[in-house]
Design a protein around this motif. Structure first.
Motif, PDB file in Angstrom:
ATOM      1  N   GLY A 304      30.238  29.571 -48.807  1.00 30.96           N
ATOM      2  CA  GLY A 304      31.327  30.415 -49.282  1.00 30.96           C
ATOM      3  C   GLY A 304      32.383  29.635 -50.035  1.00 30.96           C
ATOM      4  O   GLY A 304      32.585  28.438 -49.832  1.00 30.96           O
ATOM      5  N   LEU A 305      33.056  30.326 -50.936  1.00 27.11           N
ATOM      6  CA  LEU A 305      34.197  29.766 -51.645  1.00 27.11           C
ATOM      7  C   LEU A 305      35.418  29.771 -50.738  1.00 27.11           C
ATOM      8  O   LEU A 305      35.508  30.551 -49.781  1.00 27.11           O
ATOM      9  N   GLU A 306      36.371  28.912 -51.044  1.00 28.37           N
ATOM     10  CA  GLU A 306      37.659  29.006 -50.381  1.00 28.37           C
ATOM     11  C   GLU A 306      38.328  30.315 -50.812  1.00 28.37           C
ATOM     12  O   GLU A 306      38.040  30.858 -51.886  1.00 28.37           O
ATOM     13  N   GLU A 307      39.214  30.819 -49.941  1.00 30.74           N
ATOM     14  CA  GLU A 307      39.790  32.136 -50.189  1.00 30.74           C
ATOM     15  C   GLU A 307      40.488  32.200 -51.546  1.00 30.74           C
ATOM     16  O   GLU A 307      40.325  33.168 -52.296  1.00 30.74           O
ATOM     17  N   ASN A 308      41.242  31.146 -51.904  1.00 29.64           N
ATOM     18  CA  ASN A 308      41.969  31.197 -53.178  1.00 29.64           C
ATOM     19  C   ASN A 308      41.013  31.189 -54.364  1.00 29.64           C
ATOM     20  O   ASN A 308      41.267  31.816 -55.401  1.00 29.64           O
ATOM     21  N   GLN A 309      39.872  30.480 -54.225  1.00 29.64           N
ATOM     22  CA  GLN A 309      38.887  30.471 -55.316  1.00 29.64           C
ATOM     23  C   GLN A 309      38.237  31.843 -55.471  1.00 29.64           C
ATOM     24  O   GLN A 309      38.065  32.340 -56.598  1.00 29.64           O
ATOM     25  N   ALA A 310      37.871  32.466 -54.351  1.00 32.24           N
ATOM     26  CA  ALA A 310      37.251  33.787 -54.415  1.00 32.24           C
ATOM     27  C   ALA A 310      38.207  34.817 -54.995  1.00 32.24           C
ATOM     28  O   ALA A 310      37.819  35.672 -55.801  1.00 32.24           O
ATOM     29  N   LEU A 311      39.469  34.752 -54.576  1.00 33.33           N
ATOM     30  CA  LEU A 311      40.463  35.693 -55.115  1.00 33.33           C
ATOM     31  C   LEU A 311      40.679  35.472 -56.609  1.00 33.33           C
ATOM     32  O   LEU A 311      40.899  36.422 -57.366  1.00 33.33           O
ATOM     33  N   GLU A 312      40.611  34.217 -57.041  1.00 31.30           N
ATOM     34  CA  GLU A 312      40.767  33.930 -58.467  1.00 31.30           C
ATOM     35  C   GLU A 312      39.639  34.573 -59.268  1.00 31.30           C
ATOM     36  O   GLU A 312      39.863  35.120 -60.360  1.00 31.30           O
ATOM     37  N   ILE A 313      38.410  34.511 -58.732  1.00 27.20           N
ATOM     38  CA  ILE A 313      37.279  35.160 -59.430  1.00 27.20           C
ATOM     39  C   ILE A 313      37.499  36.657 -59.517  1.00 27.20           C
ATOM     40  O   ILE A 313      37.326  37.274 -60.588  1.00 27.20           O
ATOM     41  N   GLY A 315      40.268  38.234 -59.467  1.00 25.62           N
ATOM     42  CA  GLY A 315      41.368  38.484 -60.398  1.00 25.62           C
ATOM     43  C   GLY A 315      40.935  38.390 -61.845  1.00 25.62           C
ATOM     44  O   GLY A 315      41.373  39.175 -62.696  1.00 25.62           O
ATOM     45  N   LEU A 316      40.050  37.423 -62.156  1.00 27.54           N
ATOM     46  CA  LEU A 316      39.570  37.281 -63.530  1.00 27.54           C
ATOM     47  C   LEU A 316      38.735  38.481 -63.962  1.00 27.54           C
ATOM     48  O   LEU A 316      38.729  38.858 -65.132  1.00 27.54           O
ATOM     49  N   TYR A 317      38.006  39.072 -63.013  1.00 29.20           N
ATOM     50  CA  TYR A 317      37.207  40.255 -63.353  1.00 29.20           C
ATOM     51  C   TYR A 317      38.085  41.460 -63.644  1.00 29.20           C
ATOM     52  O   TYR A 317      37.704  42.332 -64.431  1.00 29.20           O
ATOM     53  N   VAL A 318      39.242  41.568 -63.027  1.00 26.05           N
ATOM     54  CA  VAL A 318      40.103  42.752 -63.215  1.00 26.05           C
ATOM     55  C   VAL A 318      41.300  42.365 -64.072  1.00 26.05           C
ATOM     56  O   VAL A 318      42.433  42.251 -63.583  1.00 26.05           O
ATOM     57  N   ASN A 319      41.004  42.088 -65.338  1.00 26.74           N
ATOM     58  CA  ASN A 319      42.032  41.852 -66.355  1.00 26.74           C
ATOM     59  C   ASN A 319      42.881  40.621 -66.065  1.00 26.74           C
ATOM     60  O   ASN A 319      44.067  40.570 -66.423  1.00 26.74           O
ATOM     61  N   GLY A 320      42.290  39.616 -65.424  1.00 31.39           N
ATOM     62  CA  GLY A 320      42.989  38.351 -65.245  1.00 31.39           C
ATOM     63  C   GLY A 320      44.191  38.398 -64.333  1.00 31.39           C
ATOM     64  O   GLY A 320      45.119  37.591 -64.476  1.00 31.39           O
ATOM     65  N   ARG A 321      44.198  39.317 -63.373  1.00 32.06           N
ATOM     66  CA  ARG A 321      45.337  39.418 -62.456  1.00 32.06           C
ATOM     67  C   ARG A 321      45.402  38.192 -61.556  1.00 32.06           C
ATOM     68  O   ARG A 321      44.387  37.662 -61.118  1.00 32.06           O
ATOM     69  N   LYS A 322      46.616  37.748 -61.254  1.00 30.08           N
ATOM     70  CA  LYS A 322      46.799  36.612 -60.366  1.00 30.08           C
ATOM     71  C   LYS A 322      46.429  37.020 -58.942  1.00 30.08           C
ATOM     72  O   LYS A 322      46.594  38.181 -58.554  1.00 30.08           O
ATOM     73  N   PRO A 323      45.925  36.065 -58.153  1.00 25.24           N
ATOM     74  CA  PRO A 323      45.503  36.406 -56.782  1.00 25.24           C
ATOM     75  C   PRO A 323      46.577  37.100 -55.964  1.00 25.24           C
ATOM     76  O   PRO A 323      46.285  38.025 -55.205  1.00 25.24           O
ATOM     77  N   GLU A 324      47.816  36.663 -56.109  1.00 25.30           N
ATOM     78  CA  GLU A 324      48.885  37.281 -55.299  1.00 25.30           C
ATOM     79  C   GLU A 324      49.187  38.720 -55.715  1.00 25.30           C
ATOM     80  O   GLU A 324      49.839  39.459 -54.974  1.00 25.30           O
ATOM     81  N   LYS A 325      48.700  39.126 -56.913  1.00 24.47           N
ATOM     82  CA  LYS A 325      48.917  40.493 -57.386  1.00 24.47           C
ATOM     83  C   LYS A 325      47.784  41.442 -57.001  1.00 24.47           C
ATOM     84  O   LYS A 325      47.875  42.646 -57.237  1.00 24.47           O
ATOM     85  N   LEU A 326      46.737  40.904 -56.384  1.00 25.16           N
ATOM     86  CA  LEU A 326      45.602  41.748 -55.994  1.00 25.16           C
ATOM     87  C   LEU A 326      45.954  42.565 -54.751  1.00 25.16           C
ATOM     88  O   LEU A 326      46.779  42.146 -53.927  1.00 25.16           O
ATOM     89  N   PRO A 327      45.309  43.718 -54.570  1.00 20.84           N
ATOM     90  CA  PRO A 327      45.582  44.516 -53.366  1.00 20.84           C
ATOM     91  C   PRO A 327      45.072  43.820 -52.110  1.00 20.84           C
ATOM     92  O   PRO A 327      44.261  42.893 -52.171  1.00 20.84           O
ATOM     93  N   GLU A 328      45.534  44.277 -50.944  1.00 17.12           N
ATOM     94  CA  GLU A 328      45.155  43.656 -49.669  1.00 17.12           C
ATOM     95  C   GLU A 328      43.647  43.731 -49.435  1.00 17.12           C
ATOM     96  O   GLU A 328      43.060  42.882 -48.765  1.00 17.12           O
ATOM     97  N   GLN A 329      43.006  44.768 -50.002  1.00 21.73           N
ATOM     98  CA  GLN A 329      41.551  44.895 -49.825  1.00 21.73           C
ATOM     99  C   GLN A 329      40.801  43.699 -50.410  1.00 21.73           C
ATOM    100  O   GLN A 329      39.685  43.388 -49.978  1.00 21.73           O
ATOM    101  N   ALA A 330      41.401  43.005 -51.383  1.00 20.27           N
ATOM    102  CA  ALA A 330      40.735  41.847 -51.985  1.00 20.27           C
ATOM    103  C   ALA A 330      40.515  40.761 -50.932  1.00 20.27           C
ATOM    104  O   ALA A 330      39.422  40.182 -50.832  1.00 20.27           O
ATOM    105  N   ARG A 331      41.539  40.476 -50.149  1.00 12.96           N
ATOM    106  CA  ARG A 331      41.391  39.465 -49.094  1.00 12.96           C
ATOM    107  C   ARG A 331      40.377  39.928 -48.052  1.00 12.96           C
ATOM    108  O   ARG A 331      39.608  39.124 -47.515  1.00 12.96           O
ATOM    109  N   SER A 332      40.380  41.220 -47.767  1.00 14.06           N
ATOM    110  CA  SER A 332      39.430  41.744 -46.788  1.00 14.06           C
ATOM    111  C   SER A 332      37.991  41.591 -47.280  1.00 14.06           C
ATOM    112  O   SER A 332      37.084  41.282 -46.501  1.00 14.06           O
ATOM    113  N   ILE A 333      37.774  41.821 -48.577  1.00  7.62           N
ATOM    114  CA  ILE A 333      36.430  41.650 -49.151  1.00  7.62           C
ATOM    115  C   ILE A 333      35.992  40.193 -49.020  1.00  7.62           C
ATOM    116  O   ILE A 333      34.860  39.900 -48.624  1.00  7.62           O
ATOM    117  N   VAL A 334      36.887  39.272 -49.339  1.00 12.42           N
ATOM    118  CA  VAL A 334      36.555  37.848 -49.255  1.00 12.42           C
ATOM    119  C   VAL A 334      36.250  37.461 -47.814  1.00 12.42           C
ATOM    120  O   VAL A 334      35.283  36.741 -47.533  1.00 12.42           O
TER     121      VAL A 334
END
Length: 1203
Positions: A304-313, A315-334
């Motif tokens: 597995g990727l580290e959480e920040n790396q997975a969130l960065e991926i 974020g890049l798929y959804v218009n380059g959003r920064k990890p901290e701007k992603l919804p809480e479900q993003a962390r849950s998916i990771v």
């Protein structure tokens, strides 16, 4: 976790930083490493010669070898430093590797640049010609892993070899391999002949031939473009011919080139490329390279990727959003997919088209509906289930069936091979061979940090197995249970190893999943199972089982389930003790209606028939226990405990300097932190329970999440901390001996006003006000918004009678649930007066009623109604000062913590728990009368008062009838003894002692007269003629207070014990000392002659009991000197009373609890733990079968030997 390995570099000398780090860590390394383990790796890396190895091995001791290895290492270069670091990692010296990690040498500047910029135009050209895939559009670098792989590739600079990149499906092996060669320095220095990529996969021989033909044609075409004089050869027509053609091209036209073979499944495929060239291969099976020749290196790819790396991926798929701007479900998916690169990319690609479906895809992932997570991407598999299935299909059929059995494993659970040996009915060695195959194929992981090895599956692998085998899950769990029952038909394992722990932890789980309810009932409703599991794992896991499987168990019998759960909750602190207590004896204190008691009585009767000793508490039905949990979380006093706002957790701190968080139902430890350098005085949860604050005598406040968030210091000891009650504005208030109050963390304000140390601070329910309590005798109310003083209350004025005794200390304050009242505690008052003999340590108001709970110094907790000013309940049970109380958020439970090292969770109800007599009881051999009240005589059984005797001016300490029942003798704190003819009221006063007379004994010298022997804190023993009151003898016995005295059965001797730590034996004829007994290290508080007069037992305040030979004064035994309980004393307190059995084989002692000893061996036969403590006296029936005593909280115990 294993530390990451790193890349090597070429350097003539070791960098100064690396050398300095080695020197600083030298003493630790020399102490811990085993050089022979590390040298094998360093020789393989080429940094250590065989001669150097021989010189190091010639040293005689392990430490000398370690010293020699480090001396050699310090003379070498950066490559040697990195090789030594990697060897530490491989041999599970992760903690030592961490010491060296910060000083690892870096690669060359050019390489560093190319690592970051993705390669020069030259690199792009080389990779494009070699068919290396382009970097994915969505890409996040895994720098540490890349550098490890590049370090291995540098090993191929001077000689051919194999670098194997292995990992589970979807771990990102292919992208990593392509990215590793995207480096200018690596290609120019190591692979100037180019890089050539081949995608392999699962191929048959004809497909493999076609792939090699294509590669050969491409290589010949490129070489012809460079040299037109070269001609193209016909395509090879067999694998052998293709292998030879490829060998020729690689050695003659493309020397020092790198061949990348992506996704290898079969060793037969790999043999086609065994042509003494440089090969990088990716695979799920790490063992494939064993089939080829040449140097071999490995790189394991984390699943597995580290959480920040997975969130960065994502974020890049959804218009380059920064990890901290992603919804809480993003962390849950990771978290749900454990950072799997495949899953993150598949879901990211789906979200690019449907950016509002975060919850939908999270739900599908949780429901294991992998077919819904399908999208074309840079991976070879469109969906997760395809990738997983492909890995399993390559297993032999018999191994596929065994792998199917792994469906029953829980997530994040590691199992030893012995558990699977039971499941598969194979020898452990056979099982290890099968598991090695699974590990090699990345279908399983092995934890090499423990011996024996532990094995586990990735969550995604378990999810896939559960989905694939959904229809037969019950059968698979049934197989586990049946195999366990077959293997352990004679009883459960008791070894305490990892296999044993697995069965105790998960056997009930497998029974529930297999729907084997009758087997579950038989297991969970068995005292034998409770005893064995508690001994091996402690009580918390058992309580969790009864909670987790309560719904299933209640279908059989909810009352029985409650019986077992209550027994464990109330006795958990005892079950944590070592040596482990006798659970059958503990269970005999349960109510007679309890199934736990019924089973315990049956076992006690069987053991008693074989010589065992068990006691039944026959009058326990008169006492109702409201305790719901008793735990001992710290070694030392517990100063603070608090509920989380959701009521599910309890945090505590105390003299152990640690913060502990545990489950409020089972007591299971959830987290433990070495929080401070001194004792922790207070802890508090934030309103959302995400943060915990602690404050300490070390003058620091820490705020913790999973690690410390930040720290603040006061100038002196910090007494209390509390968060606001709501989340509107998160503040933390702290108060200190520096007379200041602070509010943090979103802003910091210091409030001045108190003139002495501030003991406590408390926010109002709506956070409008802050109340503070101080040693200056005031309570102050502050406006939180402005931090201005709103009101100051002079509490000291409420105690005018105490003004001459010094200042009045306001201990704490609490707010009523409606916020209209603030209650403060000082001395023995909280607006209403409590016992004058006790001070209020803490108070807390119930959040939904008029109740306020008080923690008192006399070991009790009281509940008062603040409207009616009436005491509603006494909650007893602690054995020392109670420092804190808190209601649960819903007001149903009450939490208390104490110096006795325990935390108690009690039902909060309006009930008087117990109110008993506060005097000494004595059993007599006749049934006429018994003394049960001070200076009063009652008729039994009517309870009619027959006489009230007045005369003593202070507390009566002891009273006793003469054998004929006509005379009553009493002694008092007033220093006198009174002999009463209780029917007439006549009294003879024996005066002479200068201090209180705690006890006396009758000394019969002739049938016609009786003498009385008394002893006192004045250090004397006096002998009186009881009928006349004449003083016959006054003996100065000791330099300290005389604490106990006993007369030998024949009346010829008597013994005295004292606070001067000695015991003495005296002659009743000469009144001279005949034996001086030295050896006790504390006050000698009790003594007793054996019935044959040959032995004297003495007990001291440290809980030690000594047995002496009266004939010569020699020491016979010290009762279990080296077998102390968790409390400071063997007895949990002073040894206050001693009794021999009629045959002198058993000794009974009392203190914090009651013990029975084997006199000959000095070993404990049984222990009875009362609810309270400080048992003063115990009264024994003539046949040594019934025992009666009373504890410090007024509970009467009538104990009868089980026959």
């Amino acid at each position: 976790m294993r530390s990451s390995q790193v890349r090597s570099v070429d350097a003539a000398m070791m960098e100064e930083g690396a050398r300095s780090c080695l020197l600083q860590s030298r003493s630790i390394l020399e102490q811990d490493i085993k050089a022979s383990y590390l040298m094998d790796h360093m020789i393989a890396d080429g940094v250590l010669t065989r001669d150097e190895e021989a010189r190091i091995r010639s040293k005689l001791t392990r430490k000398d070898q370690a010293v020699a290895l480090l001396e050699v290492l310090l003379r070498k270069d950066n490559q040697a430093y990195i090789s030594f670091y990697n060897a530490l990692v491989c041999e599970s010296y992760g903690d030592l590797a961490n010491l060296l990690h910060k000083s690892l040498p870096l690669v060359s500047p050019e390489a560093e640049k190319s690592f970051s910029d993705g390669g020069t135009p030259y690199v792009q050209t080389v990779l494009s010609q070699g068919g290396v895939p382009q970097r994915p559009v969505v890409f996040v670098s895994r720098t540490a892993l890349l550098n490890r792989l590049r370090e291995k590739l540098y090993r191929l600079q001077k000689e051919p070899g194999w670098v194997t990149v292995f990992g589970m499906a979807g771990s990102g092996k292919s992208i990593l391999a392509a990215e590793a060669v995207r480096d200018h320095t690596l290609i120019t220095e190591c692979f100037p002949g180019g890089v050539h990529w081949m995608s392999i996969g699962q191929l048959d021989r004809s497909d493999l031939l076609a792939r090699i033909q294509t590669l050969c044609f491409r290589l010949e075409q490129q070489s012809q473009e460079q040299d037109p004089s070269l001609s193209l050869h016909r395509l090879p027509t067999s694998l052998d011919e293709a292998k030879e053609r490829l060998r020729f091209l690689v050695h003659h036209r493309y020397p020092r080139s790198l061949l990348i073979l992506d996704d290898i499944w079969d060793c037969s495929v790999l043999k086609a490329f065994d042509i003494q060239c440089r090969v990088l291969l990716t695979t799920r099976d790490r063992s494939l390279a064993d089939s080829v020749t040449g140097s071999k290196y490995e790189v394991a790819v984390d699943s597995g990727l580290e959480e920040n790396q997975a969130l960065e991926i994502l974020g890049l798929y959804v218009n380059g959003r920064k990890p901290e701007k992603l919804p809480e479900q993003a962390r849950s998916i990771v978290r749900e997919c454990k950072g799997s690169p495949l899953v993150v990319s598949l879901i990211g690609a789906l979200l690019r088209d449907f950016p509002d479906r975060w919850s939908y895809y999270l739900q599908k992932l949780k429901q294991k509906q992998f077919k819904r997570i399908r999208k074309s991407s840079s991976y070879d598999y469109d969906a997760l289930d395809q990738a997983m299935s492909a890995s399993i299909q390559v297993l032999p059929e018999e191994h596929r069936e065994l792998y199917k059995d792994l469906t029953v494993l829980e997530k994040d659970v590691k199992v030893p091979a012995k558990v699977l040996a039971v499941l598969w009915d194979l020898e452990p060695e056979e099982v290890e061979d099968v598991l090695q195959d699974f590990v090699n194929k990345s279908l399983m992981y092995r934890d090499c940090h423990q011996r024996p090895y532990l094995y586990y599956l990735h969550d995604l692998q378990l999810d896939f197995l559960a989905e694939m085998n959904r229809s037969c899950l019950e059968d698979l769990h049934t197989k586990v249970v049946c195999q366990y029952q077959k293997h352990y038909s004679q009883g459960p394992p008791t070894s305490g190893d990892q296999e044993c722990l697995y069965w105790f932890r998960f056997l009930p789980y497998h029974m529930v999943k297999a729907n084997l309810t009758q087997e579950l009932y038989s297991l969970m409703f068995s005292l034998d199972w409770v005893v064995t599991k508690a001994k091996i794992m402690g009580p918390a896991h058992l309580i969790n089982d009864y909670v987790a499987y309560g719904a299933v168990l209640d279908k059989e019998n909810s009352e029985v389930r409650a019986h077992f759960q209550e027994f464990l909750s109330q006795n958990g602190h005892q079950l944590e003790q070592r040596p482990f207590p006798d659970v059958v004896q503990l269970a005999l204190s349960q109510p007679d209606s309890s199934e736990v008691y019924r089973q315990a009585l049956q076992q006690a009767q069987k053991r008693a028939a074989m010589g065992g000793l068990y006691l039944d508490w026959v009058n326990k039905s008169s006492l109702e226990s409201l305790s719901r949990l008793v735990v001992q979380p710290h070694l030392g006093s517990v100063y603070s405990a608090c509920f989380s706002h959701d009521g599910s957790k309890i945090a505590s701190g105390g003299s152990s300097k640690t913060l502990r968080v545990f489950n409020s139902i089972s007591g299971e430890k959830l987290r433990e932190i070495e929080a401070h350098e001194d004792e922790v005085l207070c802890c508090a949860f934030s309103p959302d329970d995400r943060l915990i604050a602690t404050c300490s005598s070390d003058r620091k406040v820490w705020i913790w999440e999973w690690k410390e968030v930040f720290q603040v210091e006061h100038e002196e000891q910090i007494n209390h901390c509390q968060f606001t009650n709501t989340q509107r504005r998160l503040l933390l208030a702290t108060c200190s001996n520096d007379n200041l109050m602070n509010t943090k963390p979103s802003s910091q304000n210091t409030m001045f006003g108190h003139m002495e140390p501030v003991n406590h601070c408390c926010f109002s329910p709506d956070d409008t006000y802050l109340s503070t309590s101080s040693c200056d005798g005031t309570m102050k109310l502050w406006e939180v918004s402005s931090t201005n003083l709103w009101m100051s209350i002079d509490v000291a004025s409420q105690f005018p009678e105490d003004s001459e005794q010094g200042g009045v200390v306001v201990k704490c304050s609490t707010w009523s649930s409606d916020g209209r009242r603030v209650i403060c505690a000082s001395r023995n008052a909280v607006f209403i007066r409590t016992s004058r003999l006790s001070s209020v340590q803490f108070c807390h108001a119930c959040p939904n009623s008029n109740l306020v709970a008080l923690a008192l110094s006399h070991y009790a907790v009281e509940l008062w109604d603040i409207v009616s000013n009436k005491k509603m309940a006494d909650c007893s049970g602690h054995l020392s000062w109670v420092h804190g109380v808190q209601f649960s958020p819903d007001g149903s439970l009450l939490l208390s913590c104490s110096d006795d090292q325990t935390i108690r969770v009690t039902l909060s109800v309006y009930s008087q728990l117990f109110s008993g007599p506060l005097c000494t009881l004595e059993l007599k051999r006749f049934n006429a009368t018994v003394t049960v009240m001070l200076r009063s005589v009652l008729e039994v059984p009517s309870g009619t008062c027959l006489a009230t005797l007045q005369g003593h001016t202070r507390t009566v300490l002891h009273c006793q009838f003469t054998p004929d029942g006509q005379t009553l003798i009493s002694s008092s704190e007033d220093g006198t003894i009174r002999v009463w003819r209780w029917r007439t009221g006549e009294c003879v006063v024996l005066q002479g002692h200068k201090e209180q007379v705690r006890r006396f004994s009758l000394l019969t010298t002739s049938p016609s007269d009786t003498h009385l022997l008394s002893w006192s804190f004045d250090g004397t023993v006096k002998v009186w003629v009881m009928s006349s009151g004449e003083l016959l003898q006054s003996i100065v016995c000791h330099q300290g207070a005389v604490l106990a005295c006993d007369i030998s059965p024949d009346g010829q001797l008597f013994a005295t014990t004292s606070a001067d730590k000695t015991a003495k034996v005296w002659s009743s004829a000469s009144w001279e000392v005949v034996r001086l007994l030295n050896g006790h290290q504390d006050c000698v508080r009790s003594c007793r002659f054996s019935w044959d007069g040959r032995c004297l037992a003495t007990g001291d305040d440290n809980g030690e009991i000594r047995l002496w030979n009266i004939m010569d004064g020699t020491l016979l035994k010290i009762c279990s000197r080296d077998n102390k309980d968790a409390m400071d004393s063997l007895h949990g307190g002073w040894v206050t009373d001693l009794h021999f059995s009629p045959d002198n084989t058993v000794l009974l002692s009392t203190g914090g609890y009651i013990k029975w000893w084997n006199v000959e061996k000095g070993e404990a036969l049984q222990t009875f733990y009362p609810t309270g403590a400080n048992l003063k006296r115990i009264h024994v029936s003539p046949d040594f079968s019934t025992f009666v005593t009373i504890d410090n909280i007024g509970i009467l115990y009538i104990l009868k030997k089980v026959e």
